[in-house]
Design a protein around this motif. Sequence first.
Motif, PDB file in Angstrom:
ATOM      1  N   CYS A 185      11.000   6.887   4.925  1.00 10.47           N
ATOM      2  CA  CYS A 185      11.682   6.308   6.090  1.00 10.47           C
ATOM      3  C   CYS A 185      10.831   5.218   6.722  1.00 10.47           C
ATOM      4  O   CYS A 185      11.357   4.173   7.139  1.00 10.47           O
ATOM      5  CB  CYS A 185      12.009   7.406   7.091  1.00 10.47           C
ATOM      6  SG  CYS A 185      12.890   6.849   8.560  1.00 10.47           S
ATOM      7  N   ARG A 186       9.517   5.420   6.781  1.00  8.11           N
ATOM      8  CA  ARG A 186       8.635   4.390   7.331  1.00  8.11           C
ATOM      9  C   ARG A 186       8.635   3.141   6.459  1.00  8.11           C
ATOM     10  O   ARG A 186       8.615   2.015   6.964  1.00  8.11           O
ATOM     11  CB  ARG A 186       7.219   4.942   7.466  1.00  8.11           C
ATOM     12  CG  ARG A 186       7.045   5.949   8.610  1.00  8.11           C
ATOM     13  CD  ARG A 186       5.657   6.555   8.609  1.00  8.11           C
ATOM     14  NE  ARG A 186       5.468   7.440   9.761  1.00  8.11           N
ATOM     15  CZ  ARG A 186       4.404   8.196   9.947  1.00  8.11           C
ATOM     16  NH1 ARG A 186       3.426   8.194   9.046  1.00  8.11           N
ATOM     17  NH2 ARG A 186       4.301   8.960  11.021  1.00  8.11           N
ATOM     18  N   LEU A 187       8.654   3.349   5.154  1.00  7.68           N
ATOM     19  CA  LEU A 187       8.692   2.196   4.248  1.00  7.68           C
ATOM     20  C   LEU A 187       9.995   1.425   4.402  1.00  7.68           C
ATOM     21  O   LEU A 187       9.992   0.179   4.394  1.00  7.68           O
ATOM     22  CB  LEU A 187       8.522   2.678   2.807  1.00  7.68           C
ATOM     23  CG  LEU A 187       8.535   1.594   1.723  1.00  7.68           C
ATOM     24  CD1 LEU A 187       7.435   0.567   1.968  1.00  7.68           C
ATOM     25  CD2 LEU A 187       8.390   2.211   0.342  1.00  7.68           C
ATOM     26  N   GLU A 188      11.108   2.128   4.558  1.00 10.60           N
ATOM     27  CA  GLU A 188      12.386   1.437   4.783  1.00 10.60           C
ATOM     28  C   GLU A 188      12.373   0.665   6.099  1.00 10.60           C
ATOM     29  O   GLU A 188      12.931  -0.433   6.190  1.00 10.60           O
ATOM     30  CB  GLU A 188      13.514   2.461   4.763  1.00 10.60           C
ATOM     31  CG  GLU A 188      13.741   3.113   3.409  1.00 10.60           C
ATOM     32  CD  GLU A 188      14.815   4.184   3.456  1.00 10.60           C
ATOM     33  OE1 GLU A 188      15.243   4.516   4.590  1.00 10.60           O
ATOM     34  OE2 GLU A 188      15.207   4.697   2.388  1.00 10.60           O
ATOM     35  N   THR A 189      11.732   1.233   7.115  1.00  8.54           N
ATOM     36  CA  THR A 189      11.620   0.523   8.398  1.00  8.54           C
ATOM     37  C   THR A 189      10.796  -0.744   8.246  1.00  8.54           C
ATOM     38  O   THR A 189      11.135  -1.801   8.810  1.00  8.54           O
ATOM     39  CB  THR A 189      10.984   1.442   9.449  1.00  8.54           C
ATOM     40  OG1 THR A 189      11.759   2.639   9.567  1.00  8.54           O
ATOM     41  CG2 THR A 189      10.924   0.750  10.798  1.00  8.54           C
TER      42      THR A 189
ATOM     43  N   THR B 165       0.820  -1.207   0.000  1.00  8.36           N
ATOM     44  CA  THR B 165       0.000   0.000   0.000  1.00  8.36           C
ATOM     45  C   THR B 165       0.855   1.260   0.000  1.00  8.36           C
ATOM     46  O   THR B 165       0.571   2.221  -0.732  1.00  8.36           O
ATOM     47  CB  THR B 165      -0.929   0.003   1.224  1.00  8.36           C
ATOM     48  OG1 THR B 165      -1.750  -1.170   1.212  1.00  8.36           O
ATOM     49  CG2 THR B 165      -1.814   1.230   1.234  1.00  8.36           C
ATOM     50  N   LEU B 166       1.919   1.261   0.793  1.00  2.00           N
ATOM     51  CA  LEU B 166       2.776   2.452   0.859  1.00  2.00           C
ATOM     52  C   LEU B 166       3.509   2.691  -0.459  1.00  2.00           C
ATOM     53  O   LEU B 166       3.698   3.847  -0.857  1.00  2.00           O
ATOM     54  CB  LEU B 166       3.784   2.306   2.000  1.00  2.00           C
ATOM     55  CG  LEU B 166       3.247   2.496   3.419  1.00  2.00           C
ATOM     56  CD1 LEU B 166       4.364   2.405   4.438  1.00  2.00           C
ATOM     57  CD2 LEU B 166       2.533   3.830   3.549  1.00  2.00           C
ATOM     58  N   CYS B 167       3.898   1.632  -1.126  1.00  4.00           N
ATOM     59  CA  CYS B 167       4.557   1.806  -2.428  1.00  4.00           C
ATOM     60  C   CYS B 167       3.627   2.488  -3.424  1.00  4.00           C
ATOM     61  O   CYS B 167       4.052   3.352  -4.204  1.00  4.00           O
ATOM     62  CB  CYS B 167       5.009   0.445  -2.967  1.00  4.00           C
ATOM     63  SG  CYS B 167       6.408  -0.285  -2.079  1.00  4.00           S
ATOM     64  N   ILE B 168       2.351   2.123  -3.402  1.00  2.00           N
ATOM     65  CA  ILE B 168       1.383   2.744  -4.303  1.00  2.00           C
ATOM     66  C   ILE B 168       1.125   4.201  -3.906  1.00  2.00           C
ATOM     67  O   ILE B 168       1.062   5.096  -4.760  1.00  2.00           O
ATOM     68  CB  ILE B 168       0.072   1.940  -4.301  1.00  2.00           C
ATOM     69  CG1 ILE B 168       0.332   0.521  -4.838  1.00  2.00           C
ATOM     70  CG2 ILE B 168      -0.994   2.630  -5.137  1.00  2.00           C
ATOM     71  CD1 ILE B 168      -0.868  -0.393  -4.751  1.00  2.00           C
TER      72      ILE B 168
END
Length: 362
Positions: free
Chosen positions: A196-200, A174-177
């Motif tokens: 940063c949240r996606l990397e976490t 979802t975050l990638c989209i």
Amino acid sequence: MPFLGQDWRSPGWSWMKTEDGWKRCEFYCDDFERNNNFNLQLLNLDDRETYTPEDCVLSAQKREKEQFNTARSQYYYREKWIFVQKESTKERHGYCTLGEAFNRLDFSSAIQDIRRFNYVVKLLQLVAKSQLTSLSGAAQRNYFNILETIVGKVLEDQYNPRLIRELLHDLSSTLCILIREVGKSVLIGNINTWICRLETILSWQQQLMNLEMNPQLGDGLTLCDLPMHMQSNILYRFSDAWDIINLGQTTPTLHVLSEDRHLWKELCKYHFSEKLFCKHLILTENGHVDWKLMFFTLQKYYPEREQYGDTLHFCRHCSVLFWQDCQLALLFKDSGHPCTANDPGSCLMPVSPQHFIDLFRF
């Protein structure tokens, strides 16, 4: 222009009434980051007279609450319930949103209860799929703080890592989209914060993939030491198909028991209605029904039956959503919220994770 009114005290300060009139309170904090203890002094601005901390207990509690609200943890509320308001009235303006409910209900404590753990994870998964952008900024921060606590608990206790992997997979997708559509203002906050949240999240996924289950060896009996009929009885208590498959891969005996046709037949009856069997009937070469293959076929088209140890409850009389403490309900006849019904137990209704989402769709 300065503030002028009947109340000459500035609303930005804390005041205390004394014999000489109203005096302003000033607070001093020593070593707050280490021990989070307040050393409070009340100073008289005219003659510098020092008062003891006992003279400003109420002011100290207010200051402590303000400091707590600015912390990273979830906002603190004494009540663990929320009134679900779906329309604006004269008594209450505005609506009860999903973000407000996410802040008010105590999900941080709920994940520490093994009966509520799967329920909260499933709810976070549904929010990650479709409702993440409907949360407020504070609710999104609480969401990721709770998720961080869940991941830490799984890495420490090794409890149900497969369920958390599915949650992180849906959330990362979802975050990638959403990050690609940042030009449409679908995210709250700076884009670098979300990256940063996606990397976490990707880091958490890697940690869960590298997680090794450490068996706790002892002098007592293990599952393999039990008689075969007792092992089979344990498998019949499972409601998750993947738990049966994973357990069947441990020993040859459990593998044979996990392939039992009658076991998969009972699992199909538990999750799906019998009228669906005729629509997706699958037979083997011998003419027998392949119940295992039927289960995964039905799983593609129909939702499975959800089972949780404890859920949120909704009072139809008060329109209140709350966590019910079973022990308090038995000892003190406490329904978990200020209910005005004559028989509060008859008004309660368990709320599934999907029902929780539907309550805040207007």
